[in-house]
Write a protein that holds these residues in place. Sequence first.
Motif, PDB file in Angstrom:
ATOM      1  N   TRP A  65      -5.720   0.395  -6.397  1.00 23.46           N
ATOM      2  CA  TRP A  65      -4.422  -0.023  -6.911  1.00 23.46           C
ATOM      3  C   TRP A  65      -3.376  -0.127  -5.801  1.00 23.46           C
ATOM      4  N   THR A  66      -2.392  -0.996  -6.015  1.00 19.49           N
ATOM      5  CA  THR A  66      -1.296  -1.163  -5.071  1.00 19.49           C
ATOM      6  C   THR A  66       0.001  -1.313  -5.850  1.00 19.49           C
ATOM      7  N   GLU A  91       0.801   7.870  -7.316  1.00 18.41           N
ATOM      8  CA  GLU A  91       1.362   8.823  -6.358  1.00 18.41           C
ATOM      9  C   GLU A  91       2.186   9.907  -7.061  1.00 18.41           C
ATOM     10  N   SER A 142      -3.914   4.167  -0.666  1.00 14.71           N
ATOM     11  CA  SER A 142      -4.096   2.870  -1.304  1.00 14.71           C
ATOM     12  C   SER A 142      -4.883   1.964  -0.360  1.00 14.71           C
ATOM     13  N   PRO A 180      -7.045  -1.439  -1.038  1.00 13.80           N
ATOM     14  CA  PRO A 180      -7.606  -2.429  -1.973  1.00 13.80           C
ATOM     15  C   PRO A 180      -8.766  -3.239  -1.412  1.00 13.80           C
ATOM     16  N   ALA A 188       0.153   1.801  -7.693  1.00 16.87           N
ATOM     17  CA  ALA A 188       0.010   2.869  -6.701  1.00 16.87           C
ATOM     18  C   ALA A 188       1.135   3.886  -6.843  1.00 16.87           C
ATOM     19  N   TYR A 248      -7.828   4.693  -3.576  1.00 16.76           N
ATOM     20  CA  TYR A 248      -7.781   3.868  -4.787  1.00 16.76           C
ATOM     21  C   TYR A 248      -7.477   2.408  -4.450  1.00 16.76           C
ATOM     22  N   SER A 260       0.597   5.818   0.229  1.00 10.82           N
ATOM     23  CA  SER A 260      -0.256   6.965   0.512  1.00 10.82           C
ATOM     24  C   SER A 260       0.552   8.232   0.423  1.00 10.82           C
ATOM     25  N   ALA A 285       0.826  -1.199   0.000  1.00  8.80           N
ATOM     26  CA  ALA A 285       0.000   0.000   0.000  1.00  8.80           C
ATOM     27  C   ALA A 285       0.855   1.241   0.000  1.00  8.80           C
TER      28      ALA A 285
END
Length: 434
Positions: A50-51, A59, A78, A80, A55, A48, A29, A27
Amino acid sequence: MRIHGLGMSWGVVGTAVALTATLTGCAGSSDPEGSGGSGGKTTITFSYLWTGAEAAALEKIIKDFNASQSRIVVKGVSNPDAQKQLASMSSGSGSFDISDNFGSNVGAWAAKGILAPLDDLLKDTDTADFAPAAMAQMRHKGKTYAVPISVHTLQLVYNKKMLAEAGVEPPKTTDELAAAVAKLTKVGPGGDITRLGLGNPSLMNSLTTLGFAFGGTWDGQDPAAPAPTPSQPGNLAALKFWQDTITSKYGADKVAKFVAGWGQYMSPQDPFYAGKVAMIMDGEWQAVSIQKNAKDLEWGVTSIPVAEPALEGTTQLTASTLFIPANSRHKEEAAAFLKHLSGKDAMREFNLALGNLPARTSLLDDPAFKAIPQFSAWLDALKSPNVKSLSSAPYSAQYATDLSSAFDSVARGTATPEQAMGQVAERAKSYATN
């Protein structure tokens, strides 16, 4: 959030859940100015699904957007967990202002009133530039509730060496496909399969796509007024093709035994990469995955074989979408970021990072995408007038579940196409349509 096989597990006879995501990685952020923002800026949350690398690509786009203006701060998170996403959207006070999901869910969520209509918020956005089949999924009762950032289509991917050794040209018609499967499938002593001519990362998507390739339609002819049509003749022809070409010919039990030991999808042990399958119907991400996981594989890609010339260029499209929940407290700011994220520059950057197709048709000839080996086959497929998509009507999730179960029974040889689709048609009488 990527749709593999439109993220399905391998298996000719395995039950597939339509249009689910393969969510991997760690994850991420971003909170450049804290949860409350500063200096009079409005902070919005972009939660979102996505990872990992996906991600990371987001970002960077978030960082660029935050640096490009002085009014809005986007905080990326992030997460999921699709169930938590839906729970937040269904509550009185939401936890995010913009998020992503799949086109197949738009109609059901719009009908529940949990998506904000975007027509006024995005009135200066050129939605005509988005792939038409994708936009058909973004609308419900004449209003737009989401926009696509990525789209995905299926093409026929094949092992060049196997086809050459068998004296097979890449098939263009369904008759040629059936003949190719027969020549490419290998059976050992006792009838055990040692190589399958046509495999499928997703039975659901293989069969719905073949339905289109036989001239069928799963939701009627009018995208503005969709209705389940599982027993349409083209759909039945596709299921009969699968039974005649694979299940009945080689035996459902033999097929099940063969696929039981297959390796993980898109890993180095993937059955297509490992030479256990000669052809698959799969998405554009294979152009990137093969370079990474099967560098020595000699492969090619061609259009989905069709039943008649008028259907040439038929493929199935799915979409990764962006939306604003109805309970967002900052819809105008979220719309400003949505415009940026779905704009050409951000869309190009994001899809290049993922190896996905851009949703804007104006990007289909972009040299950056053309530089990916064999990616053009999927790019060019989006230009076809025969690009199809399943409806995103309120009934779509239940319909997909019922179709998946019915397809499994056809592949296992426990029901005829007519029986299986008749059962779906009967269940469809109780579907919610508004």
